[in-house]
Design a protein around this motif. Structure first.
Motif, PDB file in Angstrom:
ATOM      1  N   PHE A   1       0.782  -1.232   0.000  1.00  0.00           N
ATOM      2  CA  PHE A   1       0.000   0.000   0.000  1.00  0.00           C
ATOM      3  C   PHE A   1       0.818   1.287   0.000  1.00  0.00           C
ATOM      4  N   GLY A   2       2.115   1.172  -0.183  1.00  0.00           N
ATOM      5  CA  GLY A   2       2.934   2.374  -0.129  1.00  0.00           C
ATOM      6  C   GLY A   2       2.845   2.999   1.244  1.00  0.00           C
ATOM      7  N   LEU A   3       2.638   4.301   1.294  1.00  0.00           N
ATOM      8  CA  LEU A   3       2.566   5.012   2.567  1.00  0.00           C
ATOM      9  C   LEU A   3       1.125   5.346   2.961  1.00  0.00           C
ATOM     10  N   ASP A   4       0.149   4.664   2.369  1.00  0.00           N
ATOM     11  CA  ASP A   4      -1.262   4.928   2.619  1.00  0.00           C
ATOM     12  C   ASP A   4      -1.672   4.363   3.978  1.00  0.00           C
ATOM     13  N   LEU A   5      -1.613   5.212   4.996  1.00  0.00           N
ATOM     14  CA  LEU A   5      -1.894   4.767   6.356  1.00  0.00           C
ATOM     15  C   LEU A   5      -3.347   4.364   6.564  1.00  0.00           C
ATOM     16  N   GLN A   6      -4.253   4.889   5.758  1.00  0.00           N
ATOM     17  CA  GLN A   6      -5.647   4.447   5.863  1.00  0.00           C
ATOM     18  C   GLN A   6      -5.767   2.978   5.473  1.00  0.00           C
ATOM     19  N   GLN A   7      -5.069   2.584   4.418  1.00  0.00           N
ATOM     20  CA  GLN A   7      -5.066   1.182   4.020  1.00  0.00           C
ATOM     21  C   GLN A   7      -4.352   0.327   5.061  1.00  0.00           C
ATOM     22  N   TRP A   8      -3.262   0.823   5.591  1.00  0.00           N
ATOM     23  CA  TRP A   8      -2.534   0.095   6.640  1.00  0.00           C
ATOM     24  C   TRP A   8      -3.478  -0.194   7.801  1.00  0.00           C
ATOM     25  N   ARG A   9      -4.163   0.861   8.239  1.00  0.00           N
ATOM     26  CA  ARG A   9      -5.047   0.696   9.397  1.00  0.00           C
ATOM     27  C   ARG A   9      -6.178  -0.272   9.087  1.00  0.00           C
ATOM     28  N   PHE A  10      -6.755  -0.183   7.899  1.00  0.00           N
ATOM     29  CA  PHE A  10      -7.830  -1.094   7.526  1.00  0.00           C
ATOM     30  C   PHE A  10      -7.357  -2.545   7.617  1.00  0.00           C
ATOM     31  N   ILE A  11      -6.188  -2.834   7.034  1.00  0.00           N
ATOM     32  CA  ILE A  11      -5.664  -4.204   7.026  1.00  0.00           C
ATOM     33  C   ILE A  11      -5.298  -4.662   8.442  1.00  0.00           C
ATOM     34  N   VAL A  12      -4.663  -3.811   9.193  1.00  0.00           N
ATOM     35  CA  VAL A  12      -4.268  -4.163  10.559  1.00  0.00           C
ATOM     36  C   VAL A  12      -5.509  -4.405  11.423  1.00  0.00           C
ATOM     37  N   ASP A  13      -6.521  -3.549  11.295  1.00  0.00           N
ATOM     38  CA  ASP A  13      -7.759  -3.754  12.050  1.00  0.00           C
ATOM     39  C   ASP A  13      -8.456  -5.043  11.631  1.00  0.00           C
ATOM     40  N   LEU A  14      -8.491  -5.306  10.337  1.00  0.00           N
ATOM     41  CA  LEU A  14      -9.093  -6.547   9.830  1.00  0.00           C
ATOM     42  C   LEU A  14      -8.348  -7.760  10.377  1.00  0.00           C
ATOM     43  N   PHE A  15      -7.030  -7.690  10.369  1.00  0.00           N
ATOM     44  CA  PHE A  15      -6.218  -8.786  10.900  1.00  0.00           C
ATOM     45  C   PHE A  15      -6.516  -9.022  12.381  1.00  0.00           C
TER      46      PHE A  15
END
Length: 147
Positions: free
Chosen positions: A37-51
């Motif tokens: 996701f590059g530096l897209d922290l919104q995507q990071w958070r979505f994936i981390v929360d999903l995990f």
């Protein structure tokens, strides 16, 4: 009136937010998230929360399977954790779940393998708790919004 996101300070604040979040997470997780996701922290958070939501469910299923003593259910639940952890890049969680899976796949009476699986489960659960704590300490960019 211009939206705040158009201000020149936003890219610098995004970089600062990224550095802060990256400093809280395991390096391999950061590498995986950056590759995806590059530096897209919104995507990071979505994936981390999903995990974290998924692993909670899988840990509960695994705990129940261990109490029931059903190898097939233990293998299935631990394998789900292995897969999701390795996709996220959290190798320690994946390795801990794989250790349970290997014991469940081994030959021998369940009661002889149960203590080792329970010990591995305790370790796995501790790793998952540690990761949840790391996530809770992250200063996600939107955590100050709407508060």
């Amino acid at each position: 009136m211009q939206p705040l996101r158009d201000t020149p300070a936003t890219p610098a604040s995004d970089e600062a937010s990224h550095a802060i979040v990256a400093g809280q997470l395991p390096p391999q997780v950061i590498r995986t998230l950056t590759e995806l996701f590059g530096l897209d922290l919104q995507q990071w958070r979505f994936i981390v929360d999903l995990f974290t939501e998924t692993i909670e469910q899988d840990l509960a299923s695994l705990d129940q399977a261990l109490r029931d003593g059903v190898d097939a259910q233990i293998i299935e639940a631990s394998h789900r954790i292995v897969g999701s952890s390795r996709m996220l890049g959290h190798l320690a969680i994946g390795d801990a779940a794989r250790a349970i899976e290997r014991v469940a796949q081994s030959v021998g009476p369940y009661h002889e393998r149960a203590a080792e699986m329970r010990l591995n489960f305790t370790h796995l659960h501790a790793l998952a708790d540690e990761f949840r704590q790391q996530i809770s300490r992250c200063a996600w960019p939107d955590s100050a919004i709407g508060g």
